[in-house]
Write an enzyme that holds these catalytic residues in place. Structure first.
Site, PDB file in Angstrom:
ATOM      1  N   ASP A  21     -33.872   1.888 -15.626  1.00  0.00           N
ATOM      2  CA  ASP A  21     -33.088   1.369 -16.744  1.00  0.00           C
ATOM      3  C   ASP A  21     -32.725   2.517 -17.666  1.00  0.00           C
ATOM      4  OD1 ASP A  21     -33.270  -1.326 -15.917  1.00  0.00           O
ATOM      5  OD2 ASP A  21     -35.264  -1.483 -16.792  1.00  0.00           O
ATOM      6  N   ASP A  60     -27.901  -4.817 -14.193  1.00  0.00           N
ATOM      7  CA  ASP A  60     -28.263  -5.896 -15.120  1.00  0.00           C
ATOM      8  C   ASP A  60     -27.035  -6.395 -15.873  1.00  0.00           C
ATOM      9  OD1 ASP A  60     -30.955  -5.603 -14.430  1.00  0.00           O
ATOM     10  OD2 ASP A  60     -31.316  -4.149 -16.019  1.00  0.00           O
TER      11      ASP A  60
END
Length: 201
Positions: free
Chosen positions: A132, A166
């Protein structure tokens, strides 16, 4: 019909490639917890790794991680089948494209979970961690003293760190929720007509 099949999967492939390019760049140019400002302290690249599900949730141990990854693979296969089903039954193109976005995002994170352990982390297959990097703490402050439960505590919005995959999933899900009446209107009308014909007979 051929174009109807290829366009959603071409878009999905492009998203997967972009996602993996970004993750590879972050892995090779940043250290864990390093920040690169984009919009000052309100938007930045922040390199972190997710051992489990969204928001840092995890299933314990190697077995839990393996179960989670296998579940993800099964879910991705189901979503991929769903895209084909929607195309074959001529559902709204917007619905098809948004499900393709969800599919692409899921595949992007599956690649991390399945292969990154071997490639980057010296760990077995299915034991990789998801990368991330996007962090946008747009609003920072403290809850007022009159606020219940969290009075005086520090807060941030938006706090979760996420990746391009995401974002694709979120866009797909939100778009379906917003335009669900448009996407399913045609199918509802067709069912009503079919029920009317049965009653008349």
């Amino acid at each position: 019909m051929k174009a109807a099949y290829t366009k959603p999967f071409i878009v999905a492939a492009i998203i997967i490639i972009i996602d993996q390019v970004i993750k590879t760049w972050v892995r090779t140019h940043m250290n864990i917890n390093e920040d690169i400002p984009i919009f000052g302290d309100r938007g930045m690249l922040h390199y972190t790794e997710n051992n489990g599900m969204a928001f840092g949730w995890e299933l314990g141990g190697v077995g839990g991680k393996l179960a989670l990854t296998i579940f993800r693979i099964i879910a991705v296969a189901g979503i991929g089948y769903g895209v084909v089903y929607l195309i074959k039954h001529k559902y709204h193109r917007g619905l098809v494209m948004n499900v393709a976005l969800i599919f692409a995002g899921a595949v992007g994170n599956i690649i991390d979970s399945t292969f990154y352990g071997i490639i980057y982390q010296n760990e077995p297959l299915f034991q990789g961690r998801v990368v991330d990097m996007f962090y946008f703490p747009i609003i920072k402050g403290h809850y007022p003293d009159w606020f219940p439960f969290w009075k005086g505590e520090y807060f941030e919005f938006f706090q979760p760190v996420f990746n391009f995959a995401d974002a694709a999933i979120s866009v797909g899900v939100i778009a379906i929720l917003i335009w669900q009446k448009r996407y399913f209107k045609q199918e509802t009308v067709e069912e009503s007509n079919l029920n009317s014909e049965v009653v008349e007979e």
